[in-house]
Design a protein around this motif. Structure first.
Motif, short mmCIF file in Angstrom:
data_model
loop_
_atom_site.label_atom_id
_atom_site.label_comp_id
_atom_site.label_asym_id
_atom_site.label_seq_id
_atom_site.Cartn_x
_atom_site.Cartn_y
_atom_site.Cartn_z
N THR A 114 0.86 -1.20 0.00
CA THR A 114 0.00 0.00 0.00
C THR A 114 0.89 1.24 0.00
O THR A 114 1.96 1.25 0.62
CB THR A 114 -0.92 0.04 1.23
OG1 THR A 114 -0.13 -0.02 2.41
CG2 THR A 114 -1.93 -1.10 1.22
N GLN A 186 -4.69 5.63 -5.79
CA GLN A 186 -4.26 4.30 -6.21
C GLN A 186 -3.75 4.37 -7.64
O GLN A 186 -4.01 5.34 -8.36
CB GLN A 186 -5.40 3.30 -6.11
CG GLN A 186 -6.61 3.66 -6.95
CD GLN A 186 -7.78 2.75 -6.69
OE1 GLN A 186 -7.71 1.83 -5.89
NE2 GLN A 186 -8.89 2.99 -7.37
N GLN A 195 -3.16 -3.39 -8.98
CA GLN A 195 -3.52 -2.02 -8.64
C GLN A 195 -3.27 -1.80 -7.15
O GLN A 195 -3.84 -2.48 -6.30
CB GLN A 195 -4.99 -1.74 -8.97
CG GLN A 195 -5.34 -0.27 -8.98
CD GLN A 195 -6.74 -0.02 -9.51
OE1 GLN A 195 -7.54 -0.95 -9.63
NE2 GLN A 195 -7.05 1.23 -9.83
N LYS A 197 -3.20 0.56 -3.73
CA LYS A 197 -3.92 1.66 -3.10
C LYS A 197 -3.08 2.27 -1.99
O LYS A 197 -2.19 1.62 -1.44
CB LYS A 197 -5.25 1.17 -2.53
CG LYS A 197 -6.21 0.62 -3.56
CD LYS A 197 -7.51 0.19 -2.90
CE LYS A 197 -8.49 -0.36 -3.94
NZ LYS A 197 -9.78 -0.76 -3.31
N SER A 198 -3.43 3.51 -1.66
CA SER A 198 -2.78 4.16 -0.51
C SER A 198 -3.65 3.98 0.73
O SER A 198 -4.81 3.55 0.64
CB SER A 198 -2.61 5.66 -0.78
OG SER A 198 -3.85 6.33 -0.65
#
Length: 364
Positions: A114, A186, A195, A197-198
């Motif tokens: 992340t 993201q 993909q 994400k933050s």
């Protein structure tokens, strides 16, 4: 003499052989990584740097967490599509013909699944008056990301940008805009990569608070002008600001347990003033509505022109009335004197004389 010389040469050769055998001449390498933030799927380059690389071969890179070792004929190790399992503390070493070096310094390779959370800010502030405009900014650490803005855990807007900053504008703020806002970003969808994400930002509370405007008055002794600004209520902490033309700040005063301040103005050039007050709400500030405008100088004269004209007209009417009274009292008006009425008999005589075109001067 020859024996001593032979001994010296022999002892020197022995020390050189011993030093080579112990690896003392092999310098310790330094390990570096070309990226400080490593995400799953990234490609990174790890280098085993030498002070003197002549004769070096057979480089080794060791993960001390997993006890795995990679060997290469060159001093660089490439990780393509790096995985989270490849995280760990790494060291490198190399070998020459006479032996191998000691391990290098430890370098941590941390593969993130992340992104770190973005930063979220609001302009002009988190507490605004109804009808104000608000801009929320969410800034990522990397460009070309897809952003999502939440309000009370519900999605407000999603947008993909080429840069690092996403902005959301609120016009004419109302009570419905009040709430806790968060954002995240993201990577854009890509079939060839996962993909990422933050983390979500911490909640940022936006509040809509209606603080009534203060009153503004002035006193003037032709030397100093005192401008009084009064808030409609008392607060534990309150700040007052006196603003001039084009919102220029003239004074900023903090008052404790008081709802009124006085600003001293010595400049008498024409100018417009208004004031506001600010209170603390938790960890932020809320500003009041601006007061009515107060005019100083030529504009001040213009502001009171109508009332002055009315006063002057009243004074003029009173002055005229007083003048008329005095004139009549001291200079009574002369009326035209009418001739005295003649007795009835004489009147007939005079009339008869006129008819006969005679003039009777003595009345006989």
């Amino acid at each position: 003499m020859i024996s001593f010389l032979s001994f010296t040469v022999s002892f020197t050769c022995y020390l050189l052989v011993l030093e080579q055998a112990s690896g003392g001449q092999i310098s310790k390498p330094t390990l570096t990584v070309n990226s400080s933030v490593i995400m799953i799927g990234d490609t990174i380059l790890v280098s085993c740097n030498l002070k003197d690389g002549s004769g070096a071969h057979n480089f080794s890179l060791s993960n001390t967490n997993t006890d795995t070792v990679r060997t290469e004929k060159k001093a660089e190790f490439t990780f393509t599509n790096i995985m989270e399992s490849e995280s760990g503390l790494y060291t490198c070493s190399y070998c020459v013909q006479s032996g191998c070096s000691d391990p290098s310094n430890h370098v941590e390779i941390y593969v993130r699944d992340t992104f770190q959370q973005p930063t979220i800010t609001v302009i002009p502030r988190k507490i605004v008056q109804p009808g104000a405009s608000i801009t929320i900014k969410c800034e990522a650490r990397y460009a070309n990301m897809a952003f999502t803005l939440y309000k009370d855990r519900a999605i407000v807007k999603q947008e993909t940008t080429d840069g690092k900053v996403f902005t959301y504008h609120i016009k004419n703020a109302a009570e419905s805009d009040r709430g806790q806002y968060m954002c995240m970003y993201q990577t854009k969808p890509d079939n060839n990569r996962r993909q990422i994400k933050s983390e979500l930002t911490n909640p940022m509370m936006i509040d809509i608070k209606d603080l009534p405007k203060p009153s503004i008055t002035k006193e003037d002794d032709n030397v100093t002008i005192w401008i009084h600004c009064t808030a409609p209520a008392k607060y534990s902490e309150i700040w007052f600001q006196l603003l001039g033309d084009q919102d220029t700040l003239n004074f900023d005063i903090r008052e404790e347990q008081n709802n009124k301040v006085t600003f001293n103005i010595t400049e008498r050039s024409k100018k417009t003033y208004y004031c506001l007050y600010r209170i603390r709400v938790v960890d932020d500030f809320a500003d009041s509505i601006h007061s009515d405008q107060l005019y100083i100088g030529e504009e001040g004269v213009a502001a009171y022109t109508i009332s002055n004209i009315v006063r002057l007209l009243i004074a003029a009417v009173l002055l005229i009335a007083a003048g008329c009274f005095c004139f009549k009292h001291y200079f009574p008006l002369k009326t035209e004197e009418r001739p005295p009425e003649l007795p009835h008999a004489r009147d007939k005589l005079v009339k008869g004389a006129k008819d006969n075109q005679l003039v009777c001067e003595s009345g006989v």
